[in-house]
Design a protein around this motif. Structure first.
Motif, PDB file in Angstrom:
ATOM      1  N   MET A  29      -2.654  -6.897   2.635  1.00 31.07           N
ATOM      2  CA  MET A  29      -1.479  -7.019   1.770  1.00 31.07           C
ATOM      3  C   MET A  29      -1.940  -7.300   0.338  1.00 31.07           C
ATOM      4  SD  MET A  29       1.283  -9.081   4.106  1.00 31.07           S
ATOM      5  CE  MET A  29       0.268 -10.519   4.361  1.00 31.07           C
ATOM      6  N   ASP A  30      -1.217  -6.776  -0.599  1.00 32.83           N
ATOM      7  CA  ASP A  30      -1.503  -6.984  -2.020  1.00 32.83           C
ATOM      8  C   ASP A  30      -2.818  -6.354  -2.460  1.00 32.83           C
ATOM      9  OD1 ASP A  30       0.872  -8.431  -2.326  1.00 32.83           O
ATOM     10  OD2 ASP A  30      -0.129 -10.306  -1.799  1.00 32.83           O
ATOM     11  N   LYS A  33      -1.167  -3.348  -7.055  1.00 31.84           N
ATOM     12  CA  LYS A  33       0.213  -3.323  -7.521  1.00 31.84           C
ATOM     13  C   LYS A  33       0.312  -2.293  -8.633  1.00 31.84           C
ATOM     14  CE  LYS A  33       1.924  -6.510 -10.283  1.00 31.84           C
ATOM     15  NZ  LYS A  33       2.432  -7.762 -10.839  1.00 31.84           N
ATOM     16  N   LYS A  49       3.610  -0.725  -4.647  1.00 38.42           N
ATOM     17  CA  LYS A  49       2.361  -1.296  -4.137  1.00 38.42           C
ATOM     18  C   LYS A  49       1.594  -0.224  -3.392  1.00 38.42           C
ATOM     19  CE  LYS A  49       4.090  -3.022   0.269  1.00 38.42           C
ATOM     20  NZ  LYS A  49       4.157  -4.136   1.182  1.00 38.42           N
ATOM     21  N   ASN A 114      -6.149  -6.384  -6.281  1.00 37.67           N
ATOM     22  CA  ASN A 114      -6.232  -7.777  -5.843  1.00 37.67           C
ATOM     23  C   ASN A 114      -5.372  -8.676  -6.734  1.00 37.67           C
ATOM     24  OD1 ASN A 114      -7.082 -10.031  -4.340  1.00 37.67           O
ATOM     25  ND2 ASN A 114      -9.026 -10.207  -5.407  1.00 37.67           N
ATOM     26  N   PRO A 115      -4.084  -8.288  -6.959  1.00 35.79           N
ATOM     27  CA  PRO A 115      -3.250  -9.029  -7.905  1.00 35.79           C
ATOM     28  C   PRO A 115      -2.984 -10.479  -7.504  1.00 35.79           C
ATOM     29  CG  PRO A 115      -1.900  -7.520  -6.644  1.00 35.79           C
ATOM     30  CD  PRO A 115      -3.337  -7.211  -6.307  1.00 35.79           C
ATOM     31  N   GLY A 116      -2.955 -10.760  -6.223  1.00 37.44           N
ATOM     32  CA  GLY A 116      -2.721 -12.128  -5.752  1.00 37.44           C
ATOM     33  C   GLY A 116      -3.993 -12.945  -5.642  1.00 37.44           C
ATOM     34  N   LYS A 118      -6.381 -12.849  -3.540  1.00 41.53           N
ATOM     35  CA  LYS A 118      -6.592 -13.309  -2.163  1.00 41.53           C
ATOM     36  C   LYS A 118      -8.074 -13.346  -1.809  1.00 41.53           C
ATOM     37  CE  LYS A 118      -2.107 -12.737  -0.856  1.00 41.53           C
ATOM     38  NZ  LYS A 118      -1.181 -13.369  -0.040  1.00 41.53           N
TER      39      LYS A 118
END
Length: 179
Positions: A29-30, A33, A49, A114-116, A118
């Motif tokens: 996930m993420d 983006k 996304k 890798n916008p978040g 993580k």
């Protein structure tokens, strides 16, 4: 990068993955983006996304004594090894931004990986780029079977003080826009 990128297995970290019905396996996930801005780059028009598909070695991008010539990671054991990239063609389903209802004109498309945050990285400074996207007038009515190729004209590297411009290939969009 300087080392292999080996994310944890979806079984041990289900909180960072989701099952992707389009491809029938897990996706991080993420992963990326996509944000479409107006021509000035100041007003957000739409966001999307990208699934990671399955983070694998698809293309060897470097050569040398410490770079393997053999693919190491695939959909069964996800990752990207040093000297390799994970590259996707424009026709991969679920990897587009829907521009239905967007008027013809010039826009800026920002892509952030890798916008978040993580996954830890040595630097996050090279995770974003912007390209100029021209949405043509008279797009076909109905869903496009093959995503529309939209000409892009420049890339902003996102590095402070750098306004490098170079020719880019093409970006893909999917549309149900009426003519």
């Amino acid at each position: 990068g300087n080392a292999d990128f080996a994310p944890p297995d979806p079984k041990t970290r289900p909180d960072i993955y989701e099952y992707g019905p389009c491809h029938q396996h897990f996706h991080f996930m993420d992963f990326a983006k996509y944000t479409l801005y107006d021509e000035s780059g100041s007003n957000k028009v739409i966001e999307g996304k990208k699934y990671a598909y399955c983070m694998e070695d698809t293309v060897q991008s470097q050569v040398g004594g410490n770079i393997s010539c053999e693919k190491k990671y695939d959909c069964g054991m996800q990752g990207i090894q040093k000297g390799w990239i994970d590259s996707y063609g424009w026709s991969l389903d679920c990897s587009w931004i829907d521009i239905t209802g967007i008027p013809a004109g010039r826009y800026q498309l920002e892509i952030v990986v890798n916008p978040g945050r993580k996954f830890a990285e040595v630097s996050y400074n090279n995770n974003a780029m912007k390209i100029i996207v021209d949405v043509p007038d008279g797009l076909p009515f109905g869903s496009v079977d093959v995503p529309l190729r939209v000409q892009t004209s420049s890339i902003d590297t996102g590095k402070e003080g750098s306004k490098k411009s170079k020719k880019a290939g093409s970006s893909s969009v999917k549309t149900d826009k009426k003519t």
